[in-house]
Scaffold this motif. Sequence first.
Motif, PDB file in Angstrom:
ATOM      1  N   GLU A   1       0.705  -1.166  -0.172  1.00 62.45           N
ATOM      2  CA  GLU A   1      -0.032  -0.016  -0.057  1.00 62.45           C
ATOM      3  C   GLU A   1       0.881   1.194  -0.047  1.00 62.45           C
ATOM      4  OE1 GLU A   1      -3.606   2.009   2.824  1.00 62.45           O
ATOM      5  OE2 GLU A   1      -2.515   0.167   3.393  1.00 62.45           O
TER       6      GLU A   1
ATOM      7  N   LEU B   1       1.274   5.691  -0.264  1.00 63.02           N
ATOM      8  CA  LEU B   1       0.288   6.960  -0.141  1.00 63.02           C
ATOM      9  C   LEU B   1       1.268   7.953  -0.291  1.00 63.02           C
ATOM     10  CD1 LEU B   1      -2.251   8.452   0.658  1.00 63.02           C
ATOM     11  CD2 LEU B   1      -1.602   8.093   3.236  1.00 63.02           C
TER      12      LEU B   1
ATOM     13  N   LYS C   1       3.483  -1.116   3.984  1.00 62.09           N
ATOM     14  CA  LYS C   1       2.948   0.274   3.857  1.00 62.09           C
ATOM     15  C   LYS C   1       4.046   1.046   3.652  1.00 62.09           C
ATOM     16  CE  LYS C   1      -1.579  -0.209   6.206  1.00 62.09           C
ATOM     17  NZ  LYS C   1      -2.420   0.417   7.090  1.00 62.09           N
TER      18      LYS C   1
ATOM     19  N   LEU D   1       4.330   5.320   3.267  1.00 59.03           N
ATOM     20  CA  LEU D   1       3.842   6.604   3.400  1.00 59.03           C
ATOM     21  C   LEU D   1       4.709   7.708   3.298  1.00 59.03           C
ATOM     22  CD1 LEU D   1       1.673   5.661   6.486  1.00 59.03           C
ATOM     23  CD2 LEU D   1       1.017   5.115   4.101  1.00 59.03           C
TER      24      LEU D   1
ATOM     25  N   ALA E   1       2.758   6.470  -6.562  1.00 59.19           N
ATOM     26  CA  ALA E   1       1.872   7.400  -5.880  1.00 59.19           C
ATOM     27  C   ALA E   1       2.222   8.878  -5.961  1.00 59.19           C
ATOM     28  CB  ALA E   1       1.414   7.014  -4.485  1.00 59.19           C
TER      29      ALA E   1
ATOM     30  N   GLU F   1      -1.795  10.694  -3.468  1.00 60.63           N
ATOM     31  CA  GLU F   1      -2.577   9.419  -4.168  1.00 60.63           C
ATOM     32  C   GLU F   1      -2.468   8.428  -3.191  1.00 60.63           C
ATOM     33  OE1 GLU F   1      -2.558   7.681  -8.732  1.00 60.63           O
ATOM     34  OE2 GLU F   1      -0.887   8.750  -8.019  1.00 60.63           O
ATOM     35  N   HIS F   2      -3.442   7.572  -3.274  1.00 62.69           N
ATOM     36  CA  HIS F   2      -3.334   6.383  -2.330  1.00 62.69           C
ATOM     37  C   HIS F   2      -3.670   5.200  -3.360  1.00 62.69           C
ATOM     38  CE1 HIS F   2      -5.417   3.366   0.013  1.00 62.69           C
ATOM     39  NE2 HIS F   2      -4.381   3.433   0.824  1.00 62.69           N
ATOM     40  N   ARG F   3      -2.941   4.027  -3.190  1.00 55.95           N
ATOM     41  CA  ARG F   3      -3.082   3.020  -4.023  1.00 55.95           C
ATOM     42  C   ARG F   3      -2.641   1.760  -3.365  1.00 55.95           C
ATOM     43  NH1 ARG F   3      -0.245   4.415 -10.034  1.00 55.95           N
ATOM     44  NH2 ARG F   3      -2.291   4.838 -11.026  1.00 55.95           N
ATOM     45  N   GLU F   4      -3.464   0.732  -3.793  1.00 53.03           N
ATOM     46  CA  GLU F   4      -3.151  -0.717  -3.254  1.00 53.03           C
ATOM     47  C   GLU F   4      -2.457  -1.268  -4.567  1.00 53.03           C
ATOM     48  OE1 GLU F   4      -6.058  -2.885  -1.346  1.00 53.03           O
ATOM     49  OE2 GLU F   4      -6.607  -1.156   0.233  1.00 53.03           O
TER      50      GLU F   4
END
Length: 385
Positions: free
Chosen positions: A10, A12, A64, A66, A118, A148-151
């Motif tokens: 994930e 972000l 994750k 970020l 992202a 932008e948020h993506r999986e």
Amino acid sequence: MKFIDEAKIEVLGGKGGNGSASMRREKFVPKGGPDGGDGGRGGSVIAVADINVNTLVDYRFVKKYLARNGENGRGAQCYGKGADDITLRMPVGTLITDAITGQVVADLTHDGQTAILAHGGKGGLGNMHFKSSVNRAPRQFTHGEEGEHRELKLELKVLADVGLLGMPNAGKSTFIRAVSAARPKVADYPFTTLHPNLGVVRVDHNHSFVIADIPGLIEGAAEGAGLGHRFLKHLQRTGLLLHLVDLAPFDDSVDPVQEAQAIVEELRKYDEDLYRKPRWLVLNKLDMVEDDERLARIEDFLQRYGWQEGNPLADFDPYAPRYFTISGLTGDGCQMLCQSIMEYLTNLRELKKREAAAAQQSLEAARRAELDDTPMIDGVDSADA
């Protein structure tokens, strides 16, 4: 290091900093006016293909990523600082797709290639951008955009020119040890190879190619038997498949023809494009067959398999079927096979260059024809009018 070829992460991007609504206040400056600065850009998450990385194991545990937010703007026309980007190093050959939509985000096919996974948000505007003749003391400002948020799904497909295909214990690992410096595990029990192995085959000082060895398939792999189809994806980037067949199985009840046909059927079930890829037949372990029986066993296999040899006098045809007889243990026939592979790959590259050049010429001819057909207006081309 454990070989990991799939992972989900994930990402972000950082939020952009907010703009500032500040008024200039200095001694002896009664009408300072607005001086609020803009917010800084949020950090982005960027993937970089690195030839020194060969597995996705780092992304199996840390899922994750970020990026930092940008700083807010301040008075005195001070802009907020943009946040640093996060760089994720991934193996060459990694395919990155959106885990929700399935859309391809990036395909890292060469060393140093970058892709933004992202985007960071843009910074907001300070109030000095809103001043005008009728609004001399604006209080307006804008907030920074969200990142932008993506999986994402990461899938490693090894880059190789040639791929090995066959049943467990067909001699694939022995063959790659015989023709390259790769040293995969070899033993007398099935599924010795548990992850793909790459080897560089050097034909001479100026010519070489990369060969990939994957775990063996068995009948029913489409239903999950054995290791299933998990590693077949590593053959999708290859230009040629070598189907190795054990002509001297330990168990007399095992029929090499049925095993070879089962492998081809499993290939078709997995992917039609992979099934239609050029595939050569390599009959292995001839050292375990008596000299006076070899020719008869080879002819019997080819007849029952339904083999049809391509026309050797025809021009280069990448899909023309060919077969070879070798012994991976003693090396008999391996040199001839490698030379034939090198010749095939060279011809295939030349064919692709000619096709690309022909396509470019056709495109240019179409463009010229389109310009020639453009009507004239008072001696001036209408396209330029």
